[in-house]
Write an enzyme that holds these catalytic residues in place. Structure first.
Site, PDB file in Angstrom:
ATOM      1  N   GLY A  45       0.539  -5.006   0.858  1.00 22.25           N
ATOM      2  CA  GLY A  45      -0.631  -5.029  -0.023  1.00 22.25           C
ATOM      3  C   GLY A  45      -0.303  -5.608  -1.397  1.00 22.25           C
ATOM      4  CD  GLU A  56       1.290  -5.767   5.508  1.00 21.30           C
ATOM      5  OE1 GLU A  56       2.135  -6.658   5.720  1.00 21.30           O
ATOM      6  OE2 GLU A  56       0.579  -5.736   4.491  1.00 21.30           O
ATOM      7  CB  ALA A  95      -0.878  -0.019   1.235  1.00 24.28           C
ATOM      8  CD  GLU A 104      -2.496  -7.717   2.621  1.00 24.67           C
ATOM      9  OE1 GLU A 104      -2.146  -6.532   2.419  1.00 24.67           O
ATOM     10  OE2 GLU A 104      -3.221  -8.062   3.563  1.00 24.67           O
TER      11      GLU A 104
HETATM   12  N1  DAK Z   1       4.573   3.270  -0.568  1.00 24.06           N
HETATM   13  C1  DAK Z   1       4.982   4.445  -1.092  1.00 24.06           C
HETATM   14  N2  DAK Z   1       6.193   4.639  -1.645  1.00 24.06           N
HETATM   15  C2  DAK Z   1       7.013   3.578  -1.714  1.00 24.06           C
HETATM   16  C3  DAK Z   1       6.643   2.295  -1.200  1.00 24.06           C
HETATM   17  C4  DAK Z   1       5.357   2.172  -0.606  1.00 24.06           C
HETATM   18  N3  DAK Z   1       4.898   0.993  -0.150  1.00 24.06           N
HETATM   19  N4  DAK Z   1       7.674   1.455  -1.401  1.00 24.06           N
HETATM   20  C5  DAK Z   1       8.640   2.169  -2.012  1.00 24.06           C
HETATM   21  N5  DAK Z   1       8.260   3.448  -2.193  1.00 24.06           N
HETATM   22  C6  DAK Z   1       8.993   4.531  -2.823  1.00 24.06           C
HETATM   23  C7  DAK Z   1      10.145   4.978  -1.918  1.00 24.06           C
HETATM   24  O1  DAK Z   1       9.680   5.892  -0.936  1.00 24.06           O
HETATM   25  C8  DAK Z   1      11.066   5.640  -2.922  1.00 24.06           C
HETATM   26  O2  DAK Z   1      10.550   6.913  -3.241  1.00 24.06           O
HETATM   27  P1  DAK Z   1      11.536   8.200  -3.422  1.00 24.06           P
HETATM   28  O3  DAK Z   1      12.292   8.285  -2.161  1.00 24.06           O
HETATM   29  O4  DAK Z   1      12.411   7.820  -4.602  1.00 24.06           O
HETATM   30  O5  DAK Z   1      10.606   9.339  -3.693  1.00 24.06           O
HETATM   31  C9  DAK Z   1      10.898   4.756  -4.157  1.00 24.06           C
HETATM   32  O6  DAK Z   1       9.661   4.062  -3.979  1.00 24.06           O
HETATM   33  C10 DAK Z   1      12.000   3.724  -4.291  1.00 24.06           C
HETATM   34  O7  DAK Z   1      12.094   2.994  -3.073  1.00 24.06           O
HETATM   35  P2  DAK Z   1      13.479   2.841  -2.267  1.00 24.06           P
HETATM   36  O8  DAK Z   1      14.404   3.985  -2.526  1.00 24.06           O
HETATM   37  O9  DAK Z   1      13.124   2.539  -0.865  1.00 24.06           O
HETATM   38  O10 DAK Z   1      14.075   1.549  -2.982  1.00 24.06           O
HETATM   39  P3  DAK Z   1      15.049   0.468  -2.341  1.00 24.06           P
HETATM   40  O11 DAK Z   1      15.524  -0.366  -3.486  1.00 24.06           O
HETATM   41  O12 DAK Z   1      16.102   1.110  -1.470  1.00 24.06           O
HETATM   42  O13 DAK Z   1      14.139  -0.417  -1.380  1.00 24.06           O
HETATM   43  C11 DAK Z   1      12.109  -1.630  -0.811  1.00 24.06           C
HETATM   44  C12 DAK Z   1      13.065  -1.179  -1.952  1.00 24.06           C
HETATM   45  C13 DAK Z   1      10.901  -2.303  -1.474  1.00 24.06           C
HETATM   46  C14 DAK Z   1      12.824  -2.648   0.081  1.00 24.06           C
HETATM   47  C15 DAK Z   1      11.695  -0.386   0.025  1.00 24.06           C
HETATM   48  O14 DAK Z   1      11.211   0.622  -0.886  1.00 24.06           O
HETATM   49  C16 DAK Z   1      10.624  -0.682   1.007  1.00 24.06           C
HETATM   50  O15 DAK Z   1      10.887  -1.255   2.076  1.00 24.06           O
HETATM   51  N6  DAK Z   1       9.411  -0.235   0.709  1.00 24.06           N
HETATM   52  C17 DAK Z   1       8.282  -0.353   1.598  1.00 24.06           C
HETATM   53  C18 DAK Z   1       7.792  -1.772   1.598  1.00 24.06           C
HETATM   54  C19 DAK Z   1       6.667  -1.949   2.592  1.00 24.06           C
HETATM   55  O16 DAK Z   1       6.859  -1.773   3.801  1.00 24.06           O
HETATM   56  N7  DAK Z   1       5.554  -2.302   2.048  1.00 24.06           N
HETATM   57  C20 DAK Z   1       4.402  -2.604   2.870  1.00 24.06           C
HETATM   58  C21 DAK Z   1       3.608  -1.396   2.986  1.00 24.06           C
HETATM   59  S1  DAK Z   1       2.385  -1.626   4.220  1.00 24.06           S
HETATM   60  C22 DAK Z   1      -4.858  -1.418   5.076  1.00 24.06           C
HETATM   61  C23 DAK Z   1      -4.813  -2.266   4.046  1.00 24.06           C
HETATM   62  C24 DAK Z   1      -3.617  -2.684   3.562  1.00 24.06           C
HETATM   63  C25 DAK Z   1      -2.462  -2.240   4.148  1.00 24.06           C
HETATM   64  C26 DAK Z   1      -2.507  -1.388   5.183  1.00 24.06           C
HETATM   65  C27 DAK Z   1      -3.697  -0.965   5.655  1.00 24.06           C
HETATM   66  N8  DAK Z   1      -6.116  -1.004   5.573  1.00 24.06           N
HETATM   67  C28 DAK Z   1      -7.202  -1.863   5.388  1.00 24.06           C
HETATM   68  C29 DAK Z   1      -6.286   0.246   6.195  1.00 24.06           C
HETATM   69  C30 DAK Z   1      -1.233  -2.641   3.595  1.00 24.06           C
HETATM   70  C31 DAK Z   1      -0.112  -2.159   4.103  1.00 24.06           C
HETATM   71  C32 DAK Z   1       1.106  -2.267   3.381  1.00 24.06           C
HETATM   72  O17 DAK Z   1       1.183  -2.732   2.277  1.00 24.06           O
END
Ligand code: DAK
Length: 275
Positions: A126, A149, A81, A129
């Protein structure tokens, strides 16, 4: 089990999307690309709504026989997400996000045509998912998958706890959700989270071959099997067997069943019409 088969005479106009690319190839495979590569294809509200509309369109479009969902660029399927959007949510908006997301994923899961996730890079949160709601998952050896998450102080909100448990078992789901780690594709394959793993240069061909194999089968039977499998998971075994028997009976009223069995006996290839 489905009221109506596809109407082969009808032509549908594809909706326009801002964050998705939709291409229906000559085989009838709809390649749906989540196209926000700079944000690693993170799912914001607009993407979720577009995905729901796009999958609904493909489910209806008689040209489409199978769907593939993939990410734009080579780094990510979908990295979750959109955390920027999530960070600004209050409880009421979060509920709205949840309902919206669940609705879209239910649409994917209940699609009567096969939906394959083509995972070339990160499938996190997400994003995983979304892949879990697809019927099959094919990953590149470069892919990494996980539910991070808990490392954000959250839990999966798009059905990850339920779907990962059903697909890979509660032991795997607990480990993946509690650690929040991202696992290599080979490990995801070993524990049954993905169906196939191939080198990155083979990924698209592997997905195409898998889709083509399924598309040779009776479309009505494929759709019915998908529905029986999905609904069977929601009930106990004896009810699941009843569902199967009902659907098995109804299949015998279809042209496809007659065509498939006749073709076998006549030693020729079947010409299925999806009805
Ligand atoms: N959201 C927004 N931006 C993201 C992102 C994300 N999930 N993942 C990456 N980006 C953006 C980064 O901020 C960066 O943007 P800039 O800084 O260039 O502007 C760009 O993509 C490139 O990412 P990185 O520079 O971080 O790239 P790396 O190769 O260093 O690292 C990575 C890649 C995938 C390991 C890292 O980007 C990372 O850890 N990303 C986050 C992964 C994550 O935690 N995903 C889970 C998100 S939580 C809900 C329903 C569903 C959910 C929640 C609530 N409700 C029902 C309310 C679901 C939650 C999730 O999915």
């Amino acid at each position: 089990m489905y009221d109506e088969g596809p109407d082969y005479g009808e032509e549908l106009e594809a909706p326009e999307f801002e964050h998705l690319l939709l291409e229906v190839d000559d085989d009838g495979i709809a390649w749906i690309t989540v196209n926000r590569p700079k944000q690693l294809n993170a799912l914001n509200l607009e993407v979720v709504e577009e995905l729901r509309d796009c999958v609904s369109f493909c489910a209806e479009d008689p040209e489409v026989q199978a769907l593939v969902i993939r990410g734009g660029g080579d780094k990510a399927f979908v990295a979750g997400a959109d955390i920027q959007e999530l960070a600004a949510l209050g409880p009421l908006e979060a509920r709205e996000v949840s309902l919206n997301g669940q609705d879209m994923l239910a649409n994917v899961e209940s699609c009567p045509k096969p939906v394959i996730a083509c995972i070339q890079g990160y499938a996190l949160g997400g994003g995983l998912e979304l892949a879990l709601a697809c019927h099959l998952r094919v990953a590149s050896t470069e892919a990494r998958l996980g539910l991070p998450e808990t490392s954000l102080g959250l839990i999966p909100g798009y059905g990850g706890t339920a779907r990962l448990t059903r697909i890979a078992g509660v032991g795997v789901a607990r480990e993946w959700i509690l650690t929040g780690d991202a696992y290599p594709a080979e490990e995801a394959h070993r524990v049954g989270v993905v169906n196939r793993v191939v080198p990155p240069e083979r990924l698209e061909d592997e997905v195409r071959e898998l889709a083509r194999t399924i598309m040779k089968r009776g479309p009505y039977a494929v759709g019915t099997a998908l529905e029986v499998l999905r609904r069977g998971l929601e009930v106990g075994q004896s009810e699941a067997e009843n569902l199967e028997a009902d659907a098995f009976g109804m299949i015998f009223a279809t042209d496809d069943a007659r065509e498939g069995t006749s073709a076998f006996l006549e030693k020729r290839k079947p010409n299925f019409r999806g009805s």
